[in-house]
Design a protein around this motif. Structure first.
Motif, PDB file in Angstrom:
ATOM      1  N   PHE A  86     -23.286  -8.873 -23.722  1.00 50.20           N
ATOM      2  CA  PHE A  86     -23.162  -7.799 -24.697  1.00 50.20           C
ATOM      3  C   PHE A  86     -23.421  -6.440 -24.064  1.00 50.20           C
ATOM      4  O   PHE A  86     -22.711  -5.467 -24.311  1.00 50.20           O
ATOM      5  CB  PHE A  86     -24.137  -8.054 -25.845  1.00 50.20           C
ATOM      6  N   ASP A  87     -24.453  -6.355 -23.205  1.00 51.19           N
ATOM      7  CA  ASP A  87     -24.816  -5.094 -22.567  1.00 51.19           C
ATOM      8  C   ASP A  87     -23.754  -4.650 -21.566  1.00 51.19           C
ATOM      9  O   ASP A  87     -23.430  -3.460 -21.478  1.00 51.19           O
ATOM     10  CB  ASP A  87     -26.170  -5.220 -21.871  1.00 51.19           C
ATOM     11  N   LEU A  88     -23.214  -5.594 -20.814  1.00 51.80           N
ATOM     12  CA  LEU A  88     -22.190  -5.246 -19.838  1.00 51.80           C
ATOM     13  C   LEU A  88     -20.916  -4.779 -20.538  1.00 51.80           C
ATOM     14  O   LEU A  88     -20.283  -3.804 -20.115  1.00 51.80           O
ATOM     15  CB  LEU A  88     -21.877  -6.443 -18.936  1.00 51.80           C
ATOM     16  N   LEU A  89     -20.547  -5.443 -21.605  1.00 52.30           N
ATOM     17  CA  LEU A  89     -19.341  -5.055 -22.340  1.00 52.30           C
ATOM     18  C   LEU A  89     -19.472  -3.653 -22.897  1.00 52.30           C
ATOM     19  O   LEU A  89     -18.547  -2.845 -22.822  1.00 52.30           O
ATOM     20  CB  LEU A  89     -19.066  -6.042 -23.468  1.00 52.30           C
ATOM     21  N   ASN A  90     -20.629  -3.343 -23.440  1.00 52.08           N
ATOM     22  CA  ASN A  90     -20.847  -2.019 -24.018  1.00 52.08           C
ATOM     23  C   ASN A  90     -20.843  -0.932 -22.955  1.00 52.08           C
ATOM     24  O   ASN A  90     -20.435   0.198 -23.206  1.00 52.08           O
ATOM     25  CB  ASN A  90     -22.175  -1.992 -24.777  1.00 52.08           C
ATOM     26  N   ARG A  91     -21.303  -1.281 -21.752  1.00 49.86           N
ATOM     27  CA  ARG A  91     -21.400  -0.282 -20.698  1.00 49.86           C
ATOM     28  C   ARG A  91     -20.050   0.012 -20.042  1.00 49.86           C
ATOM     29  O   ARG A  91     -19.704   1.150 -19.789  1.00 49.86           O
ATOM     30  CB  ARG A  91     -22.407  -0.730 -19.637  1.00 49.86           C
ATOM     31  N   LYS A  92     -19.306  -1.032 -19.742  1.00 47.28           N
ATOM     32  CA  LYS A  92     -18.052  -0.824 -19.014  1.00 47.28           C
ATOM     33  C   LYS A  92     -17.119  -1.994 -19.260  1.00 47.28           C
ATOM     34  O   LYS A  92     -17.132  -2.982 -18.529  1.00 47.28           O
ATOM     35  CB  LYS A  92     -18.340  -0.664 -17.519  1.00 47.28           C
ATOM     36  N   ARG A  93     -16.331  -1.917 -20.280  1.00 51.04           N
ATOM     37  CA  ARG A  93     -15.524  -3.037 -20.727  1.00 51.04           C
ATOM     38  C   ARG A  93     -14.564  -3.542 -19.663  1.00 51.04           C
ATOM     39  O   ARG A  93     -14.324  -4.742 -19.563  1.00 51.04           O
ATOM     40  CB  ARG A  93     -14.727  -2.651 -21.980  1.00 51.04           C
ATOM     41  N   GLU A  94     -14.006  -2.676 -18.857  1.00 55.25           N
ATOM     42  CA  GLU A  94     -13.009  -3.127 -17.896  1.00 55.25           C
ATOM     43  C   GLU A  94     -13.584  -3.992 -16.791  1.00 55.25           C
ATOM     44  O   GLU A  94     -12.840  -4.640 -16.052  1.00 55.25           O
ATOM     45  CB  GLU A  94     -12.284  -1.921 -17.272  1.00 55.25           C
ATOM     46  N   ASP A 104     -25.258 -14.470 -23.547  1.00 53.04           N
ATOM     47  CA  ASP A 104     -25.214 -15.251 -22.323  1.00 53.04           C
ATOM     48  C   ASP A 104     -25.589 -14.347 -21.157  1.00 53.04           C
ATOM     49  O   ASP A 104     -25.365 -13.132 -21.185  1.00 53.04           O
ATOM     50  CB  ASP A 104     -23.813 -15.832 -22.102  1.00 53.04           C
ATOM     51  N   MET A 105     -26.140 -14.968 -20.096  1.00 54.11           N
ATOM     52  CA  MET A 105     -26.584 -14.201 -18.945  1.00 54.11           C
ATOM     53  C   MET A 105     -25.448 -14.053 -17.945  1.00 54.11           C
ATOM     54  O   MET A 105     -24.758 -15.023 -17.611  1.00 54.11           O
ATOM     55  CB  MET A 105     -27.765 -14.913 -18.290  1.00 54.11           C
ATOM     56  N   LEU A 106     -25.253 -12.819 -17.462  1.00 50.88           N
ATOM     57  CA  LEU A 106     -24.250 -12.536 -16.441  1.00 50.88           C
ATOM     58  C   LEU A 106     -24.920 -11.967 -15.198  1.00 50.88           C
ATOM     59  O   LEU A 106     -25.896 -11.218 -15.291  1.00 50.88           O
ATOM     60  CB  LEU A 106     -23.226 -11.516 -16.944  1.00 50.88           C
ATOM     61  N   ILE A 107     -24.382 -12.338 -14.045  1.00 52.45           N
ATOM     62  CA  ILE A 107     -24.787 -11.733 -12.781  1.00 52.45           C
ATOM     63  C   ILE A 107     -23.514 -11.404 -12.013  1.00 52.45           C
ATOM     64  O   ILE A 107     -22.641 -12.259 -11.863  1.00 52.45           O
ATOM     65  CB  ILE A 107     -25.691 -12.665 -11.959  1.00 52.45           C
ATOM     66  N   GLU A 108     -23.402 -10.167 -11.579  1.00 53.03           N
ATOM     67  CA  GLU A 108     -22.188  -9.693 -10.910  1.00 53.03           C
ATOM     68  C   GLU A 108     -20.949  -9.927 -11.777  1.00 53.03           C
ATOM     69  O   GLU A 108     -19.869 -10.261 -11.301  1.00 53.03           O
ATOM     70  CB  GLU A 108     -22.023 -10.346  -9.537  1.00 53.03           C
ATOM     71  N   GLY A 109     -21.127  -9.788 -13.092  1.00 54.21           N
ATOM     72  CA  GLY A 109     -20.022  -9.903 -14.032  1.00 54.21           C
ATOM     73  C   GLY A 109     -19.608 -11.315 -14.361  1.00 54.21           C
ATOM     74  O   GLY A 109     -18.645 -11.516 -15.098  1.00 54.21           O
ATOM     75  N   LYS A 110     -20.324 -12.311 -13.839  1.00 55.63           N
ATOM     76  CA  LYS A 110     -19.967 -13.705 -14.086  1.00 55.63           C
ATOM     77  C   LYS A 110     -21.096 -14.421 -14.817  1.00 55.63           C
ATOM     78  O   LYS A 110     -22.276 -14.167 -14.564  1.00 55.63           O
ATOM     79  CB  LYS A 110     -19.655 -14.417 -12.769  1.00 55.63           C
ATOM     80  N   LYS A 111     -20.705 -15.329 -15.699  1.00 53.29           N
ATOM     81  CA  LYS A 111     -21.693 -16.084 -16.455  1.00 53.29           C
ATOM     82  C   LYS A 111     -22.459 -17.032 -15.546  1.00 53.29           C
ATOM     83  O   LYS A 111     -21.887 -17.657 -14.652  1.00 53.29           O
ATOM     84  CB  LYS A 111     -21.003 -16.886 -17.563  1.00 53.29           C
ATOM     85  N   ILE A 112     -23.760 -17.161 -15.790  1.00 52.37           N
ATOM     86  CA  ILE A 112     -24.560 -18.137 -15.069  1.00 52.37           C
ATOM     87  C   ILE A 112     -25.341 -18.968 -16.081  1.00 52.37           C
ATOM     88  O   ILE A 112     -26.056 -18.441 -16.932  1.00 52.37           O
ATOM     89  CB  ILE A 112     -25.504 -17.473 -14.040  1.00 52.37           C
ATOM     90  N   GLY A 113     -25.151 -20.271 -16.035  1.00 49.64           N
ATOM     91  CA  GLY A 113     -25.855 -21.167 -16.940  1.00 49.64           C
ATOM     92  C   GLY A 113     -25.395 -21.046 -18.375  1.00 49.64           C
ATOM     93  O   GLY A 113     -24.352 -20.467 -18.686  1.00 49.64           O
ATOM     94  N   GLY A 114     -26.190 -21.620 -19.263  1.00 49.81           N
ATOM     95  CA  GLY A 114     -25.891 -21.566 -20.686  1.00 49.81           C
ATOM     96  C   GLY A 114     -27.114 -21.976 -21.473  1.00 49.81           C
ATOM     97  O   GLY A 114     -27.983 -22.701 -20.957  1.00 49.81           O
ATOM     98  N   ASN A 115     -27.219 -21.512 -22.701  1.00 49.05           N
ATOM     99  CA  ASN A 115     -28.368 -21.793 -23.556  1.00 49.05           C
ATOM    100  C   ASN A 115     -27.896 -22.153 -24.954  1.00 49.05           C
ATOM    101  O   ASN A 115     -26.866 -21.665 -25.413  1.00 49.05           O
ATOM    102  CB  ASN A 115     -29.281 -20.561 -23.627  1.00 49.05           C
TER     103      ASN A 115
END
Length: 277
Positions: free
Chosen positions: A125-133, A154-165
């Motif tokens: 959510f935070d990454l999308l709000n900051r820079k959608r592209e 969900d948690m992202l690192i370097e723009g990629k999802k890691i794990g799941g909850n």
């Protein structure tokens, strides 16, 4: 400082792992003991969300055992990873009624964990709000495989999802469990799930990000330390009670042959593994 029970069991059979998580939730109302459990998997294993069907998800020749979780969400391959589960009341962590808001609060210990590995985690959510592209996928994108779909927290690192909850609630009791992959086996992913050719590379794992092999025990310790730091919680090492262990074995005996609940290509091996424990 709130007292929590910490259960660290190492790597176990997949059926045992999911039944143990179920018992944690079922028994909380009697014990009122908030618990953090950290565990791993002896061999590759698949879990499905409680509303998924094996015939829709698994390939006809799937050689990996699978079982349904008590939580919802999408199918997940567990292999080389650290997995956590926790059960508590809303008051134990001062959690709001909102499921999404509670995810953000609970998952802050995961952000601390990844940060201690010198990685830079953030919510989708935070990454999308900051820079959608920069997004490789959109929040709320549904997929029958957990790794390939993404939701707001969900948690992202370097723009990629890691794990799941995933979460399950029972009145005022909250249960959550999640996967922290050390290495993702793409070959097993392709072979185990229906209609899978080339998988999208919109997810990642710790070994890839750090460019080195990681140790399960060290990561487990780091995870418990991150939990204590996030919630100012006092973790006291413990184990399942006699009553909980009895319930685990009883559930196993009643459900083992239920093919709506588990898919077992090598049944006798899993049966011996669990009963021996």
């Amino acid at each position: 400082m709130k007292g929590w029970r910490l259960i660290t069991e190492g790597k176990a059979d997949g059926i045992y792992n999911m039944i143990a998580d179920e018992v944690l939730l079922a028994n909380y109302s009697e014990s009122n003991l908030p618990t953090l459990r950290i565990y791993g998997w002896k061999k590759p294993f698949i879990t499905l969300g409680c509303n998924q069907r094996f015939s829709d998800i698994l390939s006809k020749n799937c050689g990996v055992a699978a079982v349904k979780r008590i939580s919802g969400g999408a199918a997940l391959l567990h292999d080389e990873e650290v997995t956590y589960s926790l059960v508590c009341s809303r008051e134990d962590l001062c959690l709001p009624h909102s499921v999404k808001d509670s995810y953000r609060i609970i998952c802050k210990f995961l952000k601390i964990f990844y940060s201690k590995l010198r990685l830079e985690p953030e919510f989708a959510f935070d990454l999308l709000n900051r820079k959608r592209e920069d997004m490789h996928f959109k929040p709320e994108l549904r997929n029958d495989l957990c790794f390939c779909g993404c939701q707001h927290f969900d948690m992202l690192i370097e723009g990629k999802k890691i794990g799941g909850n995933a979460q399950r609630r029972k009145k005022k009791v909250i249960f959550q469990h999640g996967s922290i992959p050390q290495r993702i086996n793409f070959e097993i992913l392709r072979e185990s799930f229906c209609g899978r050719g080339e998988l999208p590379r919109n997810f990642t794992d710790i070994n890839t990000l750090l460019n080195k092999e990681t140790d399960f025990s060290q990561l487990s310790t780091l995870l418990s330390e991150s939990f204590q730091e996030a919630f100012n919680a006092r973790l006291k090492k413990g184990c399942f009670s006699r009553s909980e262990n009895f319930t685990i074995k009883e559930i196993f005996r009643h459900r083992y042959y239920d093919r709506n609940w588990c898919y077992l290509p090598r049944e006798s091996l899993h049966e011996k593994t669990l009963l021996a424990g």
